[in-house]
Design a protein around this motif. Sequence first.
Motif, PDB file in Angstrom:
ATOM      1  N   UNK A   1      55.680  41.654  41.394  1.00  0.00           N
ATOM      2  CA  UNK A   1      55.666  42.333  42.690  1.00  0.00           C
ATOM      3  C   UNK A   1      55.349  41.314  43.789  1.00  0.00           C
ATOM      4  N   UNK A   2      54.351  40.473  43.541  1.00  0.00           N
ATOM      5  CA  UNK A   2      53.952  39.461  44.529  1.00  0.00           C
ATOM      6  C   UNK A   2      55.083  38.465  44.789  1.00  0.00           C
ATOM      7  N   UNK A   3      55.735  38.002  43.747  1.00  0.00           N
ATOM      8  CA  UNK A   3      56.854  37.055  43.907  1.00  0.00           C
ATOM      9  C   UNK A   3      57.976  37.670  44.743  1.00  0.00           C
ATOM     10  N   UNK A   4      58.290  38.932  44.480  1.00  0.00           N
ATOM     11  CA  UNK A   4      59.361  39.612  45.217  1.00  0.00           C
ATOM     12  C   UNK A   4      59.070  39.675  46.713  1.00  0.00           C
ATOM     13  N   UNK A   5      57.823  39.607  47.084  1.00  0.00           N
ATOM     14  CA  UNK A   5      57.446  39.642  48.492  1.00  0.00           C
ATOM     15  C   UNK A   5      57.224  38.257  49.073  1.00  0.00           C
ATOM     16  N   UNK A   6      57.512  37.240  48.277  1.00  0.00           N
ATOM     17  CA  UNK A   6      57.395  35.872  48.770  1.00  0.00           C
ATOM     18  C   UNK A   6      55.999  35.292  48.711  1.00  0.00           C
ATOM     19  N   UNK A   7      55.085  35.962  48.035  1.00  0.00           N
ATOM     20  CA  UNK A   7      53.753  35.395  47.883  1.00  0.00           C
ATOM     21  C   UNK A   7      53.856  34.175  46.976  1.00  0.00           C
ATOM     22  N   UNK A   8      53.074  33.168  47.254  1.00  0.00           N
ATOM     23  CA  UNK A   8      53.160  31.919  46.498  1.00  0.00           C
ATOM     24  C   UNK A   8      52.018  31.700  45.526  1.00  0.00           C
ATOM     25  N   UNK A   9      50.943  32.462  45.661  1.00  0.00           N
ATOM     26  CA  UNK A   9      49.850  32.333  44.696  1.00  0.00           C
ATOM     27  C   UNK A   9      48.994  33.591  44.681  1.00  0.00           C
ATOM     28  N   UNK A  10      48.321  33.765  43.568  1.00  0.00           N
ATOM     29  CA  UNK A  10      47.349  34.845  43.432  1.00  0.00           C
ATOM     30  C   UNK A  10      46.001  34.233  43.119  1.00  0.00           C
ATOM     31  N   UNK A  11      44.980  34.831  43.710  1.00  0.00           N
ATOM     32  CA  UNK A  11      43.603  34.429  43.475  1.00  0.00           C
ATOM     33  C   UNK A  11      42.863  35.614  42.864  1.00  0.00           C
ATOM     34  N   UNK A  12      41.708  35.323  42.316  1.00  0.00           N
ATOM     35  CA  UNK A  12      40.869  36.403  41.803  1.00  0.00           C
ATOM     36  C   UNK A  12      39.450  35.907  41.656  1.00  0.00           C
ATOM     37  N   UNK A  13      38.555  36.867  41.558  1.00  0.00           N
ATOM     38  CA  UNK A  13      37.152  36.574  41.303  1.00  0.00           C
ATOM     39  C   UNK A  13      36.724  37.410  40.114  1.00  0.00           C
ATOM     40  N   UNK A  14      35.992  36.786  39.234  1.00  0.00           N
ATOM     41  CA  UNK A  14      35.346  37.495  38.138  1.00  0.00           C
ATOM     42  C   UNK A  14      33.926  36.944  38.087  1.00  0.00           C
ATOM     43  N   UNK A  15      33.175  37.331  37.086  1.00  0.00           N
ATOM     44  CA  UNK A  15      31.791  36.892  37.068  1.00  0.00           C
ATOM     45  C   UNK A  15      31.400  36.176  35.798  1.00  0.00           C
ATOM     46  N   UNK A  16      30.254  35.543  35.865  1.00  0.00           N
ATOM     47  CA  UNK A  16      29.775  34.751  34.736  1.00  0.00           C
ATOM     48  C   UNK A  16      29.363  35.604  33.537  1.00  0.00           C
ATOM     49  N   UNK A  17      29.314  36.914  33.697  1.00  0.00           N
ATOM     50  CA  UNK A  17      29.010  37.806  32.571  1.00  0.00           C
ATOM     51  C   UNK A  17      30.267  38.490  32.043  1.00  0.00           C
ATOM     52  N   UNK A  18      31.406  37.906  32.349  1.00  0.00           N
ATOM     53  CA  UNK A  18      32.681  38.446  31.901  1.00  0.00           C
ATOM     54  C   UNK A  18      33.509  37.353  31.204  1.00  0.00           C
ATOM     55  N   UNK A  19      32.993  36.790  30.125  1.00  0.00           N
ATOM     56  CA  UNK A  19      33.724  35.712  29.456  1.00  0.00           C
ATOM     57  C   UNK A  19      35.083  36.160  28.930  1.00  0.00           C
ATOM     58  N   UNK A  20      35.217  37.430  28.605  1.00  0.00           N
ATOM     59  CA  UNK A  20      36.508  37.947  28.146  1.00  0.00           C
ATOM     60  C   UNK A  20      37.546  37.871  29.257  1.00  0.00           C
ATOM     61  N   UNK A  21      37.143  38.187  30.483  1.00  0.00           N
ATOM     62  CA  UNK A  21      38.057  38.090  31.624  1.00  0.00           C
ATOM     63  C   UNK A  21      38.413  36.630  31.897  1.00  0.00           C
ATOM     64  N   UNK A  22      37.436  35.752  31.834  1.00  0.00           N
ATOM     65  CA  UNK A  22      37.692  34.326  32.052  1.00  0.00           C
ATOM     66  C   UNK A  22      38.714  33.823  31.033  1.00  0.00           C
ATOM     67  N   UNK A  23      38.542  34.189  29.765  1.00  0.00           N
ATOM     68  CA  UNK A  23      39.494  33.765  28.732  1.00  0.00           C
ATOM     69  C   UNK A  23      40.891  34.310  29.025  1.00  0.00           C
ATOM     70  N   UNK A  24      40.975  35.589  29.386  1.00  0.00           N
ATOM     71  CA  UNK A  24      42.273  36.197  29.657  1.00  0.00           C
ATOM     72  C   UNK A  24      42.977  35.491  30.807  1.00  0.00           C
ATOM     73  N   UNK A  25      42.309  35.310  31.929  1.00  0.00           N
ATOM     74  CA  UNK A  25      42.947  34.694  33.089  1.00  0.00           C
ATOM     75  C   UNK A  25      43.307  33.235  32.832  1.00  0.00           C
ATOM     76  N   UNK A  26      42.444  32.515  32.143  1.00  0.00           N
ATOM     77  CA  UNK A  26      42.741  31.122  31.818  1.00  0.00           C
ATOM     78  C   UNK A  26      43.987  31.041  30.939  1.00  0.00           C
ATOM     79  N   UNK A  27      44.055  31.898  29.939  1.00  0.00           N
ATOM     80  CA  UNK A  27      45.218  31.938  29.055  1.00  0.00           C
ATOM     81  C   UNK A  27      46.488  32.316  29.826  1.00  0.00           C
TER      82      UNK A  27
END
Length: 149
Positions: A98-124
């Motif tokens: 959806x973002x690419x179709x609108x010409x966005x060039x990057x996505x950012x996000x914030x997660x927290x240090x107590x969410x190692x599962x989220x960190x692993x998912x986003x890194x992967x």
Amino acid sequence: MHVTLVPWDDPDAVALRLGQRREIAARYATPDSEPGTPPSADDIAVFAVVRDDDGTAVGCGGLRDLGDGRGEVKRMFVRPESRGSGASGALLSVLEGWARERGWTCLRLETGDRQPDAVRFYTKAGYGPIAAFGAYADAPGSLCFERAL
């Protein structure tokens, strides 16, 4: 798994966001750990729900427009019993498309240090660490990531 774009106030989206907030409150032992402006219908560009093959809503996520071709992933959540099913990957793929179709060039996000599962998912998924941005700059425990689209 199939992903559909829904209005912010869609009942399944509301229920999933409540589940996400309950999980975050439990992990951080506080009812409100949002360092910035909470997302709302007024500032979320798109919101999506992922459903399993039976049509049960198992996850959600949205994008906030940050301007200058950048967006922020917000309220990404998959019910614990559906994690590992491919729901989060399907959801993120639709949001990125959806973002690419609108010409966005990057996505950012914030997660927290107590969410190692989220960190692993986003890194992967190809997101790399960046300096904390916006409201997260001074938030203890915030971990920020970005991916070029």
